[in-house]
Design a protein around this motif. Structure first.
Motif, PDB file in Angstrom:
ATOM      1  N   VAL A  33       0.851  -1.181   0.000  1.00 58.33           N
ATOM      2  CA  VAL A  33       0.000   0.000   0.000  1.00 58.33           C
ATOM      3  C   VAL A  33       0.889   1.234   0.000  1.00 58.33           C
ATOM      4  CG1 VAL A  33      -1.925   1.179   1.100  1.00 58.33           C
ATOM      5  CG2 VAL A  33      -1.693  -1.294   1.336  1.00 58.33           C
ATOM      6  N   ALA A  34       0.445   2.254  -0.706  1.00 58.06           N
ATOM      7  CA  ALA A  34       1.249   3.465  -0.809  1.00 58.06           C
ATOM      8  C   ALA A  34       0.363   4.694  -0.788  1.00 58.06           C
ATOM      9  CB  ALA A  34       2.055   3.449  -2.105  1.00 58.06           C
ATOM     10  N   TRP A  35       1.002   5.796  -0.475  1.00 59.81           N
ATOM     11  CA  TRP A  35       0.385   7.115  -0.602  1.00 59.81           C
ATOM     12  C   TRP A  35       1.170   7.899  -1.642  1.00 59.81           C
ATOM     13  CZ3 TRP A  35      -4.093   8.605   1.698  1.00 59.81           C
ATOM     14  CH2 TRP A  35      -4.550   7.845   2.784  1.00 59.81           C
ATOM     15  N   PHE A  36       0.432   8.554  -2.512  1.00 59.82           N
ATOM     16  CA  PHE A  36       0.987   9.491  -3.481  1.00 59.82           C
ATOM     17  C   PHE A  36       0.254  10.814  -3.308  1.00 59.82           C
ATOM     18  CE2 PHE A  36       3.611   6.887  -6.372  1.00 59.82           C
ATOM     19  CZ  PHE A  36       3.272   5.620  -5.928  1.00 59.82           C
ATOM     20  N   ARG A  37       0.814  11.857  -3.879  1.00 57.80           N
ATOM     21  CA  ARG A  37       0.125  13.139  -3.847  1.00 57.80           C
ATOM     22  C   ARG A  37       0.366  13.886  -5.144  1.00 57.80           C
ATOM     23  NH1 ARG A  37       3.794  16.323   0.728  1.00 57.80           N
ATOM     24  NH2 ARG A  37       5.670  16.612  -0.569  1.00 57.80           N
ATOM     25  N   GLN A  38      -0.572  14.761  -5.459  1.00 56.83           N
ATOM     26  CA  GLN A  38      -0.460  15.550  -6.684  1.00 56.83           C
ATOM     27  C   GLN A  38      -0.876  16.978  -6.397  1.00 56.83           C
ATOM     28  OE1 GLN A  38      -2.581  13.921 -10.052  1.00 56.83           O
ATOM     29  NE2 GLN A  38      -1.302  15.063 -11.476  1.00 56.83           N
ATOM     30  N   ALA A  39       0.078  17.873  -6.552  1.00 53.18           N
ATOM     31  CA  ALA A  39      -0.185  19.297  -6.397  1.00 53.18           C
ATOM     32  C   ALA A  39      -0.615  19.878  -7.744  1.00 53.18           C
ATOM     33  CB  ALA A  39       1.060  20.004  -5.889  1.00 53.18           C
ATOM     34  N   THR A  90       0.642  20.852   0.331  1.00 54.00           N
ATOM     35  CA  THR A  90      -0.683  21.033  -0.255  1.00 54.00           C
ATOM     36  C   THR A  90      -0.804  20.231  -1.533  1.00 54.00           C
ATOM     37  OG1 THR A  90      -0.981  23.239   0.688  1.00 54.00           O
ATOM     38  CG2 THR A  90      -2.256  22.704  -1.293  1.00 54.00           C
ATOM     39  N   ALA A  91      -1.787  19.348  -1.571  1.00 56.71           N
ATOM     40  CA  ALA A  91      -1.963  18.457  -2.722  1.00 56.71           C
ATOM     41  C   ALA A  91      -3.200  17.599  -2.488  1.00 56.71           C
ATOM     42  CB  ALA A  91      -0.744  17.559  -2.890  1.00 56.71           C
ATOM     43  N   VAL A  92      -3.591  16.898  -3.532  1.00 56.28           N
ATOM     44  CA  VAL A  92      -4.558  15.817  -3.378  1.00 56.28           C
ATOM     45  C   VAL A  92      -3.766  14.554  -3.068  1.00 56.28           C
ATOM     46  CG1 VAL A  92      -6.351  14.449  -4.481  1.00 56.28           C
ATOM     47  CG2 VAL A  92      -6.182  16.898  -4.971  1.00 56.28           C
ATOM     48  N   GLY A 115      -7.459   4.984  -4.776  1.00 55.67           N
ATOM     49  CA  GLY A 115      -8.584   5.674  -4.187  1.00 55.67           C
ATOM     50  C   GLY A 115      -8.862   6.965  -4.935  1.00 55.67           C
ATOM     51  N   GLN A 116      -9.896   7.664  -4.527  1.00 54.45           N
ATOM     52  CA  GLN A 116     -10.348   8.844  -5.259  1.00 54.45           C
ATOM     53  C   GLN A 116      -9.582  10.110  -4.884  1.00 54.45           C
ATOM     54  OE1 GLN A 116     -11.495   7.935  -2.460  1.00 54.45           O
ATOM     55  NE2 GLN A 116     -12.147   9.723  -1.337  1.00 54.45           N
ATOM     56  N   GLY A 117      -8.808  10.064  -3.830  1.00 52.49           N
ATOM     57  CA  GLY A 117      -8.036  11.230  -3.427  1.00 52.49           C
ATOM     58  C   GLY A 117      -8.740  12.059  -2.367  1.00 52.49           C
ATOM     59  N   THR A 118      -7.946  12.683  -1.523  1.00 57.98           N
ATOM     60  CA  THR A 118      -8.471  13.586  -0.510  1.00 57.98           C
ATOM     61  C   THR A 118      -7.584  14.828  -0.476  1.00 57.98           C
ATOM     62  OG1 THR A 118      -9.156  13.775   1.824  1.00 57.98           O
ATOM     63  CG2 THR A 118      -7.184  12.460   1.382  1.00 57.98           C
ATOM     64  N   GLN A 119      -8.208  15.993  -0.457  1.00 54.07           N
ATOM     65  CA  GLN A 119      -7.480  17.251  -0.574  1.00 54.07           C
ATOM     66  C   GLN A 119      -6.888  17.668   0.774  1.00 54.07           C
ATOM     67  OE1 GLN A 119      -7.028  19.503  -3.369  1.00 54.07           O
ATOM     68  NE2 GLN A 119      -5.601  20.440  -1.911  1.00 54.07           N
ATOM     69  N   VAL A 120      -5.619  17.998   0.747  1.00 58.04           N
ATOM     70  CA  VAL A 120      -4.942  18.578   1.911  1.00 58.04           C
ATOM     71  C   VAL A 120      -4.466  19.970   1.518  1.00 58.04           C
ATOM     72  CG1 VAL A 120      -2.942  18.427   3.435  1.00 58.04           C
ATOM     73  CG2 VAL A 120      -4.233  16.356   2.856  1.00 58.04           C
ATOM     74  N   THR A 121      -4.892  20.953   2.262  1.00 58.57           N
ATOM     75  CA  THR A 121      -4.497  22.330   2.005  1.00 58.57           C
ATOM     76  C   THR A 121      -3.852  22.904   3.258  1.00 58.57           C
ATOM     77  OG1 THR A 121      -6.327  22.624   0.445  1.00 58.57           O
ATOM     78  CG2 THR A 121      -5.248  24.622   1.261  1.00 58.57           C
ATOM     79  N   VAL A 122      -2.629  23.375   3.102  1.00 54.67           N
ATOM     80  CA  VAL A 122      -1.891  23.941   4.222  1.00 54.67           C
ATOM     81  C   VAL A 122      -1.767  25.439   4.001  1.00 54.67           C
ATOM     82  CG1 VAL A 122       0.216  23.866   5.600  1.00 54.67           C
ATOM     83  CG2 VAL A 122      -0.621  21.793   4.468  1.00 54.67           C
TER      84      VAL A 122
END
Length: 124
Positions: A33-39, A90-92, A115-122
């Motif tokens: 399992v992994a986490w990725f992010r996209q700004a 900050t990214a999905v 997964g569908q992604g979850t938004q993180v905003t700092v």
């Protein structure tokens, strides 16, 4: 297997968040399992991963020491605890599952389920 990411939100710089990734229609058993992010305007990048066998967890240099990935096998949920957040975080955020080998654990193509992604905003 379907993945559902949650836990994102708006947080001030220096704050923390915990993301969750729940599996349905199957379990994480046997999957890495992994986490990725996209700004915005950037490619999706690796954040953290753990292989199916457990043991080591792998982190991108940019998050090492600030993020911790964990797995609750009983609940079939994977977490990404994030501390000392800054604007660059900050990214999905997406969770993914697959069967990567050691050399591909940081590669998007190694993961079949997303997964569908979850938004993180700092905010700074």
């Amino acid at each position: 297997v379907q993945l559902q990411a949650s836990g994102g939100g708006l947080v001030q710089a220096g704050g923390s968040l915990r993301l969750s990734c729940a599996a349905s229609g199957g379990t994480f058993s046997g999957y890495g399992v992994a986490w990725f992010r996209q700004a915005p305007g950037k490619e999706r990048e690796f954040v953290a991963a753990m292989r199916a066998s457990g043991g080591n967890t792998y982190y991108a240099d940019s998050v090492k020491g600030r993020f911790t990935m964990s797995r609750d096998r009983a609940k079939n949920i994977v977490y990404l605890q994030m501390f000392s957040l800054n604007a660059d975080d900050t990214a999905v955020y997406y969770c993914a599952a697959g069967r990567p080998i050691l050399s591909t654990v940081r590669e998007r193509d190694a993961y079949n389920y997303w997964g569908q992604g979850t938004q993180v905003t700092v905010s700074s």
